[in-house]
Design a protein around this motif. Sequence first.
Motif, PDB file in Angstrom:
ATOM      1  N   ALA A   1     -15.650 -56.874   8.539  1.00  0.00           N
ATOM      2  CA  ALA A   1     -14.774 -56.272   7.767  1.00  0.00           C
ATOM      3  C   ALA A   1     -14.870 -54.674   7.974  1.00  0.00           C
TER       4      ALA A   1
ATOM      5  N   ALA B   1     -13.313 -55.537   0.598  1.00  0.00           N
ATOM      6  CA  ALA B   1     -14.085 -56.503   1.024  1.00  0.00           C
ATOM      7  C   ALA B   1     -15.298 -56.194   1.273  1.00  0.00           C
TER       8      ALA B   1
ATOM      9  N   TRP C   1     -18.974 -57.623   0.354  1.00  0.00           N
ATOM     10  CA  TRP C   1     -20.012 -58.313   1.291  1.00  0.00           C
ATOM     11  C   TRP C   1     -21.249 -57.624   1.124  1.00  0.00           C
TER      12      TRP C   1
ATOM     13  N   ALA D   1     -14.409 -61.629  -2.129  1.00  0.00           N
ATOM     14  CA  ALA D   1     -14.603 -60.888  -0.961  1.00  0.00           C
ATOM     15  C   ALA D   1     -13.492 -61.478   0.148  1.00  0.00           C
TER      16      ALA D   1
ATOM     17  N   TYR E   1      -9.710 -54.969   3.889  1.00  0.00           N
ATOM     18  CA  TYR E   1     -10.918 -54.989   4.456  1.00  0.00           C
ATOM     19  C   TYR E   1     -12.122 -54.069   3.869  1.00  0.00           C
TER      20      TYR E   1
ATOM     21  N   LEU F   1      -9.943 -60.613  -0.862  1.00  0.00           N
ATOM     22  CA  LEU F   1      -9.565 -59.294  -0.428  1.00  0.00           C
ATOM     23  C   LEU F   1      -9.199 -59.354   1.189  1.00  0.00           C
ATOM     24  N   GLU F   2      -9.947 -59.956   1.876  1.00  0.00           N
ATOM     25  CA  GLU F   2      -9.708 -59.958   3.268  1.00  0.00           C
ATOM     26  C   GLU F   2      -8.340 -60.792   3.456  1.00  0.00           C
TER      27      GLU F   2
END
Length: 226
Positions: free
Chosen positions: A220, A193, A197, A181, A190, A184-185
């Motif tokens: 996100a 992500a 999360w 995650a 986002y 990915l951010e």
Amino acid sequence: MAKLSARRKSVLEDPEEVLNLAQRLWEQVKLQGKWLALGLVVVVIALAAWSINARVKASREERAATALEQVRPKLVATEAGAEAAKALEQVTRDHAGTLGARDAQLLRANLLYKMKNYADAAKAYETLLKGGDPGWDTLINESLSYCYEGLGDYKKAAAILKGVVEETSGNLKGEETQRLALLLEQAGDYKEAAVYWKKLLDEGGNPALHPYLNEKLAAAEAKVKK
């Protein structure tokens, strides 16, 4: 007493026919014996070839292990670096196809990563991917993801780590999912992500982490809405 049949009586009364019959039987025995002998020769040759190959392989493995042991003192040195990496590469080339060469390449990849030579470390790890051992490939791919993270290629690091997350379980899966995650951010994705999360929250896990996970999910989702 039962009477002899006409055929048996004829054979017994004609010595020449008895001789011909015996000769035909002997020819059949010799023919069968020939094929049996040929089969035994083939088996012996196959066993000999297997034995020779086994001895050659064992000898190669022994030489590779010896070469690797000669390099190990350089790895425990305080400043293990380029010289040790070069020596490990030599072992890999000289003893290709052996377990010793594989171990040397793994040590070299780890050392290159430690030296922050992420590009060469990634190439070294990629040569260790087998494609037939999921457990081994998962470990190597995890290391690869760290290399691409070090190179700043967060998108590729995340793509590799997705496969690792799919293959892991338990507490390790949670740790890898959290790292995915974050990658990915960093890659600017986002939306995806947020998916991971949320997965972490849905799976429960450590309650102490829930405030952090809720915060990351909200952040996100807010990025996605912008």
